[in-house]
Design a protein around this motif. Structure first.
Motif, PDB file in Angstrom:
ATOM      1  N   ILE A 108       0.823  -1.206   0.000  1.00 16.34           N
ATOM      2  CA  ILE A 108       0.000   0.000   0.000  1.00 16.34           C
ATOM      3  C   ILE A 108       0.860   1.261   0.000  1.00 16.34           C
ATOM      4  O   ILE A 108       1.887   1.322   0.680  1.00 16.34           O
ATOM      5  N   PHE A 109       0.449   2.211  -0.806  1.00 17.98           N
ATOM      6  CA  PHE A 109       1.097   3.522  -0.911  1.00 17.98           C
ATOM      7  C   PHE A 109       0.203   4.460  -0.105  1.00 17.98           C
ATOM      8  O   PHE A 109      -0.859   4.854  -0.561  1.00 17.98           O
ATOM      9  N   ASP A 110       0.638   4.751   1.107  1.00 15.90           N
ATOM     10  CA  ASP A 110      -0.203   5.521   2.035  1.00 15.90           C
ATOM     11  C   ASP A 110       0.367   6.943   2.151  1.00 15.90           C
ATOM     12  O   ASP A 110       0.247   7.722   1.222  1.00 15.90           O
ATOM     13  N   THR A 111       1.028   7.267   3.265  1.00 24.88           N
ATOM     14  CA  THR A 111       1.644   8.598   3.344  1.00 24.88           C
ATOM     15  C   THR A 111       2.754   8.727   2.297  1.00 24.88           C
ATOM     16  O   THR A 111       3.070   9.817   1.837  1.00 24.88           O
ATOM     17  N   GLY A 112       3.353   7.600   1.959  1.00 25.26           N
ATOM     18  CA  GLY A 112       4.456   7.600   0.992  1.00 25.26           C
ATOM     19  C   GLY A 112       5.824   7.574   1.652  1.00 25.26           C
ATOM     20  O   GLY A 112       6.835   7.440   0.962  1.00 25.26           O
ATOM     21  N   ASN A 113       5.864   7.682   2.959  1.00 30.18           N
ATOM     22  CA  ASN A 113       7.165   7.667   3.663  1.00 30.18           C
ATOM     23  C   ASN A 113       7.971   6.413   3.319  1.00 30.18           C
ATOM     24  O   ASN A 113       9.161   6.493   3.029  1.00 30.18           O
ATOM     25  N   SER A 114       7.333   5.258   3.354  1.00 30.80           N
ATOM     26  CA  SER A 114       8.050   4.002   3.110  1.00 30.80           C
ATOM     27  C   SER A 114       8.570   3.924   1.683  1.00 30.80           C
ATOM     28  O   SER A 114       9.720   3.543   1.457  1.00 30.80           O
ATOM     29  N   LEU A 115       7.719   4.261   0.730  1.00 37.24           N
ATOM     30  CA  LEU A 115       8.148   4.149  -0.662  1.00 37.24           C
ATOM     31  C   LEU A 115       9.205   5.181  -1.013  1.00 37.24           C
ATOM     32  O   LEU A 115      10.136   4.901  -1.765  1.00 37.24           O
ATOM     33  N   GLN A 116       9.067   6.383  -0.460  1.00 39.09           N
ATOM     34  CA  GLN A 116      10.079   7.418  -0.711  1.00 39.09           C
ATOM     35  C   GLN A 116      11.433   6.944  -0.183  1.00 39.09           C
ATOM     36  O   GLN A 116      12.458   7.018  -0.863  1.00 39.09           O
ATOM     37  N   GLU A 144       3.049  15.697   2.287  1.00 39.54           N
ATOM     38  CA  GLU A 144       3.701  16.724   1.479  1.00 39.54           C
ATOM     39  C   GLU A 144       5.198  16.413   1.416  1.00 39.54           C
ATOM     40  O   GLU A 144       5.771  15.978   2.405  1.00 39.54           O
ATOM     41  N   GLY A 145       5.801  16.597   0.271  1.00 36.91           N
ATOM     42  CA  GLY A 145       7.236  16.334   0.173  1.00 36.91           C
ATOM     43  C   GLY A 145       7.550  14.963  -0.394  1.00 36.91           C
ATOM     44  O   GLY A 145       8.700  14.674  -0.711  1.00 36.91           O
ATOM     45  N   VAL A 146       6.535  14.114  -0.522  1.00 35.56           N
ATOM     46  CA  VAL A 146       6.760  12.805  -1.151  1.00 35.56           C
ATOM     47  C   VAL A 146       6.732  13.010  -2.664  1.00 35.56           C
ATOM     48  O   VAL A 146       5.748  13.488  -3.210  1.00 35.56           O
ATOM     49  N   THR A 147       7.853  12.693  -3.304  1.00 37.30           N
ATOM     50  CA  THR A 147       7.957  12.970  -4.755  1.00 37.30           C
ATOM     51  C   THR A 147       7.839  11.713  -5.601  1.00 37.30           C
ATOM     52  O   THR A 147       7.633  11.802  -6.805  1.00 37.30           O
TER      53      THR A 147
END
Ligand code: IMP
Ligand code: MG
Length: 188
Positions: A108-116, A144-147
């Protein structure tokens, strides 16, 4: 000890509704695997699974990927220190990915912290290419800030806490074959 059947009933009582049925998931995973089999033909990609949530998706995806490929895994965790919070690598890859075509598989792509974090960690190892394939995406939750962006997405889902098919609440429910929304009283 509870019988498997009884445990199933207790788990199901905590599920508000089934968001994605086993059949919907299996069809989508086959679709994604067919698409990547086409795009990665002759490239011998390495599929990097981010543990533990991805295990169900990873296994079903790989069984339907028809071309040559390799498997590897990473285990990452988030931490909260006294004045910082972030991610750390608990177990790194076992393979050298330099010059290789790499696809990150995520539940799962949630806040994106893990994938970033995972993307930055792997791109530093100089792969020939690096893409992201996520089964679920909750875009409303993106920090915010996840690119990073997902190159392949199974389902875009609403901003609700889901469990099953590898996803957990307190390490439970991962073994459900479908994705369900947990009743708030099960976690509040
Ligand atoms: P992130 O917020 O994108 O870094 O996602 C971190 C991790 O949180 C994911 O890999 C999942 O393990 C977990 N997670 C995020 N949303 C859910 C959810 O709805 N249910 C269960 N786990 C979740
Ligand atoms: Mg989790």
């Amino acid at each position: 000890m509870l019988l498997k059947k009884e445990r199933g009933i207790i788990m199901m009582q905590n599920i508000d509704r089934v968001l994605l049925s086993e059949e919907q998931i299996q069809n989508k995973v086959k679709e994604l695997a067919a698409q990547l089999s086409e795009e990665y033909k002759g490239k011998d990609p390495i599929f990097v699974g981010v543990l533990k949530g991805v295990v169900m998706f990873y296994a079903d995806f790989l069984k339907n990927f028809t071309e040559e490929c390799e498997m590897d895994f990473m285990w990452i965790s988030s931490y909260r220190g006294t004045n910082s919070a972030g991610m750390l690598v608990r177990q790194d890859l076992s393979k050298n990915i330099e010059g290789r075509h790499v696809v990150i598989l995520e539940d799962i792509f949630d806040t994106g912290n893990s994938l970033q974090f995972t993307y930055e960690h792997l791109i530093a190892k100089n792969p020939a290419s690096l893409k992201i394939c996520t089964l679920l995406d909750k875009p409303e939750r993106r920090r915010e800030g996840v690119t990073v962006k997902a190159d392949y997405t199974g389902f875009v889902i609403p901003n609700e806490f889901v469990v099953g098919y590898g996803l957990d609440f307190n390490e439970h429910y991962r073994n459900l074959p479908y994705v369900g929304v947990l009743k708030p009283e099960a976690y509040l």
